[in-house]
Design an enzyme around this catalytic site. Structure first.
Site, short mmCIF file in Angstrom:
data_model
loop_
_atom_site.label_atom_id
_atom_site.label_comp_id
_atom_site.label_asym_id
_atom_site.label_seq_id
_atom_site.Cartn_x
_atom_site.Cartn_y
_atom_site.Cartn_z
N GLY A 1 0.69 -1.29 -0.27
CA GLY A 1 0.12 -0.07 0.05
C GLY A 1 0.67 1.49 -0.13
O GLY A 1 0.63 2.43 1.35
N SER A 2 2.07 1.39 -0.72
CA SER A 2 2.27 2.14 -0.89
C SER A 2 2.26 3.86 -1.42
O SER A 2 2.22 4.94 -0.92
CB SER A 2 3.80 2.04 -1.34
OG SER A 2 3.95 1.63 -2.87
N ALA B 1 -0.55 4.99 1.24
CA ALA B 1 0.54 5.25 3.03
C ALA B 1 0.96 7.14 2.47
O ALA B 1 1.31 7.53 2.60
CB ALA B 1 1.52 4.20 3.09
N ASP C 1 -6.58 0.32 2.83
CA ASP C 1 -5.28 0.76 2.82
C ASP C 1 -5.37 2.20 3.41
O ASP C 1 -4.31 2.42 4.63
CB ASP C 1 -5.20 0.93 2.37
CG ASP C 1 -5.18 0.96 0.42
OD1 ASP C 1 -6.31 1.71 0.41
OD2 ASP C 1 -5.48 1.09 -0.43
#
Ligand code: MEV
Length: 309
Positions: free
Chosen positions: A101-102, A105, A142
């Site tokens: 989930g970059s 984030a 997320d």
């Protein structure tokens, strides 16, 4: 407005139970992980957004008036209605290919850096709006993990509920393949259109397991939670989102004595997870590695977004 330079961070995530069904209003359980994405935002005098995101190979400079709603960080700046230029630098503990989930984030960490007094509920709404604008699909689980942290029961349009989930004996194996989440979610939507009853029954079945899992997780009954992982995974296989590689890793984990194992996330690649007794940990990690998986050093239940300095 924010101080001249602020660094924030937000955790990556792993979906424990309920993927895909969560897109259609059923609950899921997600845990924030100890691998984090860091954003430094430095106020500029010029009206430009400069991005240095070496992990995803983005180095750009765009006038504030030309920002794109197709790019996560630029879209976040647009949604924050920033009136100042900003230099954004990102740094990640993990590769963007892992499916942790970059993007979410980084959006959450950037929005927090641009407005560090924002409360978590407003931050979540703005982050989810940004992700939906760029990606077109997604449940927002997320972003919830990145904002609130911990282990959450998450249902769309409902405040997440935190689960006590300490001591979760989790093993994570990366399949070596990056999943194209948006495409897989769209494929499932097509299947649902063709066979609404069958797919609806799968989602209801998954929702029932999520309900049972939230009880067993908060009781720390990992053996039973493992069984539920197996059942959840059978539904994901029925949905057609698993792969040979994930199946090999999952069955290797099971044969080596894991309480349960499943794919985590959209499927088509990314990671599998397993719940494992202490005395079986080594055998299970060895078996997953033997099946071609890369064991990830990941702790669940991590802290949500925070200001670093
Ligand atoms: C992807 O990691 C999880 C899905 O449920 C999509 C979503 O919830 O946004 C497949």
């Amino acid at each position: 407005m924010f101080r001249n330079t602020v660094t924030t961070s937000a955790p990556g995530k792993l979906l424990l139970f309920g993927e895909h069904a969560v897109v259609y209003g059923r609950p899921c359980i997600v845990t924030a992980i100890n691998q984090r994405l860091y954003v430094t935002a430095e106020l500029l005098d010029e009206p430009v957004v400069r991005i240095d995101a070496p992990d995803i190979n983005i180095h750009s400079e765009t006038p504030l008036s030309d920002l794109s709603s197709q790019q996560f960080l630029e879209c976040a700046v647009l949604n924050m209605k920033a009136t100042h230029g900003v230099h954004i630098t990102t740094k990640s503990d993990f590769l963007s290919t892992y499916g942790f989930g970059s993007s979410s984030a980084s959006v959450v960490a950037l929005l927090k850096a641009l407005s560090h007094k924002i409360n978590n509920n407003d931050l979540f709404s703005l982050a989810y709006k940004t992700i939906l604008e760029v990606q077109g699909v997604g449940s927002g689980f997320d972003a919830a993990a990145a904002v609130y942290g911990g282990t959450l029961v998450y249902t769309k349009n409902t405040p997440p509920v935190e689960l006590k989930a300490s001591g979760m004996p989790l093993i994570v194996g990366y399949s070596g393949v990056k999943a194209d989440t948006a495409t897989i979610v769209k494929d499932v939507a097509i299947k649902k259109e063709k066979e609404p009853e069958k797919i609806g029954r799968i989602f209801d079945g998954i929702a029932e397991y999520v309900k049972q899992a939230s009880e067993t997780v908060s009781q720390g009954d990992w053996k039973r939670a493992g069984r539920i992982m197996d059942f959840n995974h059978e539904y994901l296989r029925d949905l057609g989102v698993s792969t040979h590689k994930l199946e090999d890793m999952i069955s290797a984990a099971k044969k080596a004595g894991a309480w349960g194992a499943k794919l985590s996330g959209a499927g088509g690649g990314d990671c599998m997870i397993a719940l494992v007794a202490d005395d079986k940990r080594k055998a299970v990690t060895d078996a997953i590695a033997e099946a071609g998986g890369q064991i990830m050093d990941v702790e669940p239940n991590a802290e949500g977004v925070r200001i670093e300095k």
